[in-house]
Design a protein around this motif. Structure first.
Motif, PDB file in Angstrom:
ATOM      1  N   LEU A 126       0.814  -1.212   0.000  1.00  9.85           N
ATOM      2  CA  LEU A 126       0.000   0.000   0.000  1.00  9.85           C
ATOM      3  C   LEU A 126       0.848   1.264   0.000  1.00  9.85           C
ATOM      4  N   THR A 127       0.179   2.349  -0.292  1.00  9.69           N
ATOM      5  CA  THR A 127       0.784   3.679  -0.171  1.00  9.69           C
ATOM      6  C   THR A 127       0.047   4.437   0.927  1.00  9.69           C
ATOM      7  N   ALA A 128       0.703   5.469   1.442  1.00  5.61           N
ATOM      8  CA  ALA A 128       0.103   6.358   2.429  1.00  5.61           C
ATOM      9  C   ALA A 128       0.580   7.775   2.140  1.00  5.61           C
ATOM     10  N   PRO A 129      -0.242   8.776   2.426  1.00  5.70           N
ATOM     11  CA  PRO A 129       0.174  10.165   2.191  1.00  5.70           C
ATOM     12  C   PRO A 129       1.460  10.493   2.931  1.00  5.70           C
ATOM     13  N   GLY A 130       2.372  11.178   2.245  1.00  3.27           N
ATOM     14  CA  GLY A 130       3.617  11.617   2.870  1.00  3.27           C
ATOM     15  C   GLY A 130       4.614  10.530   3.129  1.00  3.27           C
ATOM     16  N   PHE A 131       4.465   9.388   2.428  1.00  3.06           N
ATOM     17  CA  PHE A 131       5.352   8.264   2.685  1.00  3.06           C
ATOM     18  C   PHE A 131       5.683   7.585   1.366  1.00  3.06           C
ATOM     19  N   GLY A 132       6.938   7.154   1.213  1.00  2.98           N
ATOM     20  CA  GLY A 132       7.349   6.467   0.000  1.00  2.98           C
ATOM     21  C   GLY A 132       8.242   7.318  -0.881  1.00  2.98           C
ATOM     22  N   LEU A 133       8.938   6.658  -1.785  1.00  6.49           N
ATOM     23  CA  LEU A 133       9.902   7.337  -2.651  1.00  6.49           C
ATOM     24  C   LEU A 133       9.243   8.377  -3.545  1.00  6.49           C
ATOM     25  N   LEU A 134       8.049   8.073  -4.071  1.00 10.29           N
ATOM     26  CA  LEU A 134       7.357   8.977  -4.993  1.00 10.29           C
ATOM     27  C   LEU A 134       6.108   9.558  -4.355  1.00 10.29           C
ATOM     28  N   GLN A 135       6.235   9.934  -3.098  1.00 10.83           N
ATOM     29  CA  GLN A 135       5.077  10.431  -2.350  1.00 10.83           C
ATOM     30  C   GLN A 135       4.491  11.710  -2.919  1.00 10.83           C
ATOM     31  N   ASP A 136       5.278  12.478  -3.688  1.00  8.98           N
ATOM     32  CA  ASP A 136       4.797  13.742  -4.247  1.00  8.98           C
ATOM     33  C   ASP A 136       4.377  13.631  -5.709  1.00  8.98           C
ATOM     34  N   ASP A 137       4.364  12.407  -6.242  1.00 13.88           N
ATOM     35  CA  ASP A 137       3.976  12.208  -7.640  1.00 13.88           C
ATOM     36  C   ASP A 137       2.457  12.312  -7.763  1.00 13.88           C
ATOM     37  N   PRO A 138       1.943  13.308  -8.528  1.00 12.03           N
ATOM     38  CA  PRO A 138       0.489  13.499  -8.621  1.00 12.03           C
ATOM     39  C   PRO A 138      -0.226  12.375  -9.373  1.00 12.03           C
ATOM     40  N   GLY A 139       0.521  11.568 -10.106  1.00  8.97           N
ATOM     41  CA  GLY A 139      -0.090  10.477 -10.854  1.00  8.97           C
ATOM     42  C   GLY A 139      -0.239   9.198 -10.062  1.00  8.97           C
ATOM     43  N   ILE A 140       0.226   9.198  -8.799  1.00  9.76           N
ATOM     44  CA  ILE A 140       0.159   8.008  -7.954  1.00  9.76           C
ATOM     45  C   ILE A 140      -0.803   8.272  -6.800  1.00  9.76           C
ATOM     46  N   GLU A 141      -1.726   7.360  -6.583  1.00  7.84           N
ATOM     47  CA  GLU A 141      -2.713   7.516  -5.523  1.00  7.84           C
ATOM     48  C   GLU A 141      -2.072   7.306  -4.155  1.00  7.84           C
ATOM     49  N   HIS A 142      -2.340   8.250  -3.272  1.00 12.20           N
ATOM     50  CA  HIS A 142      -1.937   8.146  -1.863  1.00 12.20           C
ATOM     51  C   HIS A 142      -3.145   8.553  -1.029  1.00 12.20           C
ATOM     52  N   PRO A 143      -3.863   7.617  -0.430  1.00  9.74           N
ATOM     53  CA  PRO A 143      -3.509   6.213  -0.213  1.00  9.74           C
ATOM     54  C   PRO A 143      -4.049   5.288  -1.300  1.00  9.74           C
ATOM     55  N   ALA A 144      -3.454   4.097  -1.338  1.00 15.27           N
ATOM     56  CA  ALA A 144      -3.928   3.013  -2.206  1.00 15.27           C
ATOM     57  C   ALA A 144      -3.542   1.692  -1.557  1.00 15.27           C
ATOM     58  N   THR A 145      -4.384   0.673  -1.747  1.00 12.39           N
ATOM     59  CA  THR A 145      -4.129  -0.642  -1.156  1.00 12.39           C
ATOM     60  C   THR A 145      -4.407  -1.732  -2.177  1.00 12.39           C
ATOM     61  N   ARG A 146      -3.551  -2.748  -2.207  1.00 11.38           N
ATOM     62  CA  ARG A 146      -3.813  -3.965  -2.973  1.00 11.38           C
ATOM     63  C   ARG A 146      -3.511  -5.157  -2.059  1.00 11.38           C
ATOM     64  N   ILE A 147      -4.515  -6.009  -1.895  1.00  8.56           N
ATOM     65  CA  ILE A 147      -4.325  -7.244  -1.140  1.00  8.56           C
ATOM     66  C   ILE A 147      -3.644  -8.260  -2.052  1.00  8.56           C
ATOM     67  N   THR A 148      -2.639  -8.935  -1.526  1.00  7.70           N
ATOM     68  CA  THR A 148      -1.909  -9.952  -2.288  1.00  7.70           C
ATOM     69  C   THR A 148      -2.243 -11.316  -1.707  1.00  7.70           C
ATOM     70  N   GLU A 149      -3.163 -12.015  -2.363  1.00  9.52           N
ATOM     71  CA  GLU A 149      -3.606 -13.319  -1.875  1.00  9.52           C
ATOM     72  C   GLU A 149      -2.470 -14.340  -1.971  1.00  9.52           C
ATOM     73  N   VAL A 150      -2.377 -15.184  -0.947  1.00 11.11           N
ATOM     74  CA  VAL A 150      -1.382 -16.251  -0.926  1.00 11.11           C
ATOM     75  C   VAL A 150      -1.952 -17.482  -1.596  1.00 11.11           C
ATOM     76  N   ASP A 151      -1.215 -18.018  -2.558  1.00 11.16           N
ATOM     77  CA  ASP A 151      -1.574 -19.286  -3.177  1.00 11.16           C
ATOM     78  C   ASP A 151      -1.137 -20.394  -2.247  1.00 11.16           C
TER      79      ASP A 151
END
Length: 319
Positions: free
Chosen positions: A93-118
């Motif tokens: 996931l992403t969170a506002p004010g966190f991450g390498l590209l936290q100021d990139d307007p084309g990237i959603e902050h916040p965003a979440t993707r669940i990664t199911e385990v096979d």
């Protein structure tokens, strides 16, 4: 021989500090299984669960575990024998004010993707939270793409020398190193600053790239098998974490900037190279430019982390 199991429900910390109360005292040479919860304490369970800010309490580290006989100046060796995912999903996931590209307007902050385990891995049973997922799943799924599971311990460290440091921040004691080498088959070495060492770990990932660019890997609960040993009065003092992957010996350093981190990691490797080969400091410096190289661990925490790797054929661990 059965291992003692230390769970995050027995005790966990959100900071490493000079004074820590152990949840268990291990004998020198004892083997344990350590159960961890994901870095967000199970709060994120679906793509609709978003992180509006990094929580004040994050990266719960199971422990601390005191190790009998460990004293300041010693080295604590943590042999990581296995890291197993223990639930049926991870989360990236992403969170506002966190991450390498936290100021990139084309990237959603916040965003979440669940990664199911096979669950078609080694056939072992699910563990940890009692979920239906198998601990032996060999991959996670991201947007229909299979990613191999390669579990990593994100936060691992010991009691600090002088001040309390959040489990979000890496430093000389270890902490949130987010280093992909902290996995099965590695022996990690930590300087002991306080009696008992006071080891704690958590913040595991089912998969994580070097750099951890968005600020997370596939955050997941794990079961970790380790053996803990005390190295008394080491011939070479240890100031920061060191890892032996079997293929390479790597110094690990954290600092405010990547330039500072790689410089510290290189200085640390010079001392080992000089001792191992009888080289002058200048010769060790020259040799360090011929073998191995610098690697990025993470670039997103309050301090960044880098390592200097030298293949094992050119460098042995001095303990």
């Amino acid at each position: 021989m059965s291992r003692e199991v230390i769970s995050h429900t027995d005790g966990h910390v959100y900071e490493f500090a000079p004074e820590m109360e152990p949840v268990y005292e291990a004998a020198d040479g004892e083997s344990l299984t350590i159960e961890t919860i994901d870095s967000l304490n199970g709060e994120i369970q679906s793509d609709d669960d978003l992180l509006d800010a990094i929580p004040e309490e994050v990266n719960a580290a199971t422990g601390p575990i005191a190790v009998e006989g460990a004293s300041p100046g010693d080295v604590l060796a943590v042999k990581i024998e296995d890291v197993r995912v223990a639930e049926d999903r991870g989360r990236v996931l992403t969170a506002p004010g966190f991450g390498l590209l936290q100021d990139d307007p084309g990237i959603e902050h916040p965003a979440t993707r669940i990664t199911e385990v096979d669950g078609e891995g080694d056939g072992s049973d699910g563990a940890g939270d009692g979920s239906d997922g198998a601990a032996g799943g060999d991959r996670i799924e991201f947007e229909g793409i299979d990613v191999p599971i390669d579990p990593v311990i994100g936060t691992i460290g010991v009691a600090t020398a002088d001040e309390a440091i959040s489990t979000l921040t890496p430093d000389d004691h270890g902490g949130n190193l987010d280093t992909t080498d902290m996995t099965a088959g590695t022996t990690a070495y930590f300087p002991v600053f306080q009696a008992g060492a006071m080891l704690a770990m958590g913040d595991s990932k089912a998969a994580m790239a070097d750099g951890e660019m968005c600020g997370t890997g596939a955050e997941i609960a794990t079961e970790i098998d380790v053996t803990l040993s005390v190295i008394e009065e080491p011939e070479v003092p240890l100031d920061r974490p060191l890892v032996d992957t079997g293929d390479a010996v790597k110094t690990v350093a954290s600092a405010e900037t990547m330039a500072e981190a790689v410089e510290i990691a290189n200085r640390d490797i010079l001392r080992l190279l000089a001792r191992d080969h009888g080289l002058s400091r200048t010769e060790a410096y020259l040799f360090s430019s011929l073998v191995g190289g610098l690697e990025i661990s993470q670039v997103v925490d309050p301090q960044v982390t880098a390592r200097n790797a030298v293949p094992s054929e050119y460098l042995s661990v001095p303990f």
